[in-house]
Design a protein around this motif. Structure first.
Motif, PDB file in Angstrom:
ATOM      1  N   UNK A 182       0.854  -1.181   0.000  1.00  0.00           N
ATOM      2  CA  UNK A 182       0.000   0.000   0.000  1.00  0.00           C
ATOM      3  C   UNK A 182       0.893   1.235   0.000  1.00  0.00           C
ATOM      4  N   UNK A 183       0.318   2.355  -0.397  1.00  0.00           N
ATOM      5  CA  UNK A 183       1.074   3.601  -0.448  1.00  0.00           C
ATOM      6  C   UNK A 183       0.363   4.659   0.379  1.00  0.00           C
ATOM      7  N   UNK A 184       1.105   5.283   1.297  1.00  0.00           N
ATOM      8  CA  UNK A 184       0.583   6.344   2.153  1.00  0.00           C
ATOM      9  C   UNK A 184       1.014   7.700   1.594  1.00  0.00           C
ATOM     10  N   UNK A 185       0.350   8.772   2.030  1.00  0.00           N
ATOM     11  CA  UNK A 185       0.725  10.105   1.530  1.00  0.00           C
ATOM     12  C   UNK A 185       2.212  10.417   1.676  1.00  0.00           C
ATOM     13  N   UNK A 186       2.823  10.044   2.804  1.00  0.00           N
ATOM     14  CA  UNK A 186       4.239  10.393   3.025  1.00  0.00           C
ATOM     15  C   UNK A 186       5.148   9.740   1.993  1.00  0.00           C
TER      16      UNK A 186
END
Length: 298
Positions: A182-186
């Motif tokens: 998954x990819x987070x904003x940071x």
């Protein structure tokens, strides 16, 4: 201004020459020239800049081309709907406007099932953005549309599809983020990113990005995800987009966290009478239980 003359005009506009337009419609070149000159006299404007072997539209011609396309398409659709209304067996055409959404896969199965019961019905598919789809529904050019996000219930009736489109990041296989689950904003800090051009969607993505929004570099915008896929493949950054399934070799889609999902629905113009085939198709979707899916949240 007759529809027949508008068809002549559109043929020349699309072919880029009077000779090509005449050949397309199988009429003589002198007849085509006379009809266009008469149309220009009737409107009091010049529609074409004429060269030795080709023609180019003037600004007035471009405006007429856009309006004429809609008028001719609506006229043809009206004739089709009225002609087939009294038929004992369902036939004619159902005009479906589609966004690039995973819900279209589900709808395609319903189309196959519907044609198995009504083999004389055909579907006319038109891919577009949500803004264009709403315009086509308003103008009567499309019977139904497959749209994502919240729906204006004052203007449209709709049935929710049993599928939500998940947002994520599309990137090349060799990207440093390609191995993430998954990819987070940071994770997007300092990255060149392709963003959706629609203001409503941009606002949703800005909210998801939060404080990181000012730390990404917007390399460009797109309207349909497959266009973004082509740009990513050629190295124009990574793209925030929905998961549209297969986008070709060399690319990978990784979903966002916190999760960002968008519901989709089959939509039609409120208060407009659908042709019998379109009405029966919507009824078949109701029978499939799509209306039981909870309402989307704005």
């Amino acid at each position: 201004m007759e529809l027949r003359v508008l068809r002549y005009f559109l043929a020349v506009a699309e072919e880029g020459s009077i000779t090509g337009g005449a050949e397309l419609l199988r009429i003589s070149q002198p007849t085509m020239s006379r009809q266009l000159q008469q149309l220009e006299r009737e409107l009091g404007v010049t529609l074409f800049e004429r060269g030795q072997r080709s023609v180019a539209l003037t600004p007035e011609g471009m405006l007429l081309r856009d309006r004429a396309r809609a008028l001719v398409e609506l006229a043809d659709k009206t004739v089709n709907d009225v002609t087939n209304r009294s038929a004992e067996e369902l036939n004619g055409e159902i005009a479906v406007c589609c966004g690039e959404l995973r819900g279209v896969d589900w709808l395609a199965d319903r189309m196959v099932a519907f044609r198995a019961r009504h083999p004389h019905v055909r579907f006319a598919l038109f891919s577009a953005t949500a803004d264009v789809m709403q315009e086509r529904l308003e103008q009567g050019l499309s019977d139904v549309a497959v749209m994502g996000g919240s729906i204006d219930a004052e203007r449209f009736d709709f049935l929710h599809l049993p599928h939500q489109d998940r947002w994520g990041v599309m990137m090349r296989d060799g990207d440093p983020l390609a191995g993430r689950g998954e990819i987070a904003p940071v994770d997007l800090r300092g990255r060149e990113v392709l963003m959706q051009y629609r203001p409503q969607v941009r606002g949703m993505l800005d909210s998801w990005l939060g404080g990181v929004r000012d730390e990404i570099i917007v390399a460009g915008t797109y309207n349909l995800p497959l266009n973004a896929a082509t740009a990513v493949r050629h190295g124009l950054g990574i793209a925030l987009c929905i998961d549209v399934g297969q986008v070709g070799d060399g690319l990978r889609f990784v979903p966002l966290t916190p999760r960002l999902d968008v519901p989709s629905a089959v939509v039609w113009k409120r208060g407009r009478t659908l042709n019998p085939s379109a009405a029966a198709f919507v009824g078949s979707l109701r029978d499939a239980g799509v209306s039981d899916v909870p309402d989307p949240v704005d």
